[in-house]
Design an enzyme around this catalytic site. Structure first.
Site, PDB file in Angstrom:
ATOM      1  N   HIS A  61      55.962  69.067  73.229  1.00 48.22           N
ATOM      2  CA  HIS A  61      57.064  69.927  72.759  1.00 48.22           C
ATOM      3  C   HIS A  61      57.631  69.375  71.449  1.00 48.22           C
ATOM      4  O   HIS A  61      57.873  70.124  70.494  1.00 48.22           O
ATOM      5  CB  HIS A  61      58.133  69.958  73.862  1.00 48.22           C
ATOM      6  CG  HIS A  61      59.398  70.673  73.528  1.00 48.22           C
ATOM      7  ND1 HIS A  61      59.797  71.836  74.160  1.00 48.22           N
ATOM      8  CD2 HIS A  61      60.388  70.390  72.621  1.00 48.22           C
ATOM      9  CE1 HIS A  61      60.960  72.235  73.659  1.00 48.22           C
ATOM     10  NE2 HIS A  61      61.345  71.360  72.731  1.00 48.22           N
ATOM     11  N   GLU A  62      57.830  68.044  71.389  1.00 48.83           N
ATOM     12  CA  GLU A  62      58.436  67.434  70.189  1.00 48.83           C
ATOM     13  C   GLU A  62      57.471  67.453  69.000  1.00 48.83           C
ATOM     14  O   GLU A  62      57.889  67.678  67.852  1.00 48.83           O
ATOM     15  CB  GLU A  62      58.898  65.998  70.487  1.00 48.83           C
ATOM     16  CG  GLU A  62      59.909  65.856  71.616  1.00 48.83           C
ATOM     17  CD  GLU A  62      61.146  66.717  71.465  1.00 48.83           C
ATOM     18  OE1 GLU A  62      61.476  67.113  70.337  1.00 48.83           O
ATOM     19  OE2 GLU A  62      61.770  67.018  72.502  1.00 48.83           O
TER      20      GLU A  62
END
Ligand code: K1U
Ligand code: ZN
Length: 190
Positions: free
Chosen positions: A136-137
Site C-alpha cells: 500500500h505504501e
C-alpha cells in the site's frame, strides 16, 4: 528535539499522484523528516505513512504495526517482489482517504528490499499486515492510491466521504478554537 506535525494530503489531491525520487543523501534533514513522519503517523492513528502523503516526493516510508507504538520501522528506496501467485484480500484504510475502508487483493507473500534510517540495506520476506502495508505504501510512492483498485462507483463514494470528513473536521476545529472564548464569557457572566 523539535518535531513538526505535517499536513496529510487528502484524496483526490493531484499531488498524491507524484512519482517519488530515490533517496541519495542520508543527512540530518532526512532524520528530521523521518521524525516528523512518525509524529504525524502516530497523531493520525495510522500504521504507515509514505512521504508522498505529506507532499515530500522521495522514496521514504515509516510504519509501526505494533499496538503500543513500540516498533517504528523505516523503509527507504523500497522494492517489493511477489513470492507467490496467491492473493490475500484485506480491508484497507488510508490516512489520505479518511474513514473509507475497502477490500483490496494483493500478493500474499512478498520479498522486501530496502535501506533503513542508518543507510543499511536489508532484505526480508513478509506476509500478513506487513505485506499488505508495504505494498500500500509503495503504491503511494508511485502515485497510486488504494481506491484506484476499486470501481468508479466506489471511487466516487470515497471522494464524497473524504469531502464530508474534511468539512466535519473543519467544523470541529472551529468549535475547539471558539471554546476558550465561550468559557471566558460564561465565567464573566456567572
Ligand atoms: O498509507 C496510509 O495512509 C496508512 C494506512 C496504512 C494501511 C492500513 C491498513 C491497510 C493498508 C494500509 C493506515 O494506517 S490507515 C489507518 C487505519 O485506519 C488503520 C489502522 C490500523 C489498522 C488498519 C487500519
Ligand atoms: Zn495510504
Amino acid at each position: 528535539m523539535i518535531m513538526t506535525l505535517r499536513t496529510i494530503l487528502n484524496y483526490p489531491d493531484p499531488r498524491l499522484r507524484t512519482l517519488a525520487k530515490p533517496v541519495t543523501v542520508f543527512d540530518d534533514s532526512l532524520k528530521t523528516l523521518i521524525d516528523d513522519m512518525f509524529q504525524t503517523m502516530y497523531a493520525a492513528k495510522g500504521i504507515g505513512l509514505a512521504a508522498t502523503q505529506i507532499d515530500e516526493h522521495i522514496q521514504l516510508i515509516v510504519m509501526d504495526l505494533s499496538e503500543d507504538g513500540s516498533q517504528p520501522r523505516v523503509f527507504i528506496n523500497p522494492k517489493v517482489t511477489p513470492l507467490v501467485d496467491e492473493l490475500f484480500g484485506y480491508e484497507e484504510g488510508c490516512l489520505s482517504v479518511p474513514e473509507y475502508y475497502d477490500k483490496v487483493a494483493r500478493p500474499k507473500r512478498v520479498k522486501i528490499e530496502a535501506v533503513d534510517a542508518a543507510g543499511q540495506a536489508f532484505v526480508e520476506e513478509a506476509e500478513g499486515l506487513l505485506a499488505v502495508c508495504i505494498q500500500h505504501e509503495i503504491d503511494h510512492l508511485n502515485g497510486k492510491i488504494f481506491v484506484d483498485y476499486l470501481s468508479k462507483l466506489k471511487q466516487d463514494r470515497a471522494r464524497d466521504k473524504v469531502r464530508k470528513v474534511i468539512k466535519q473536521r473543519e467544523k470541529d476545529a472551529e468549535h475547539k478554537s471558539m471554546k476558550p472564548i465561550c468559557q471566558k464569557r460564561i465565567k464573566e457572566h456567572s
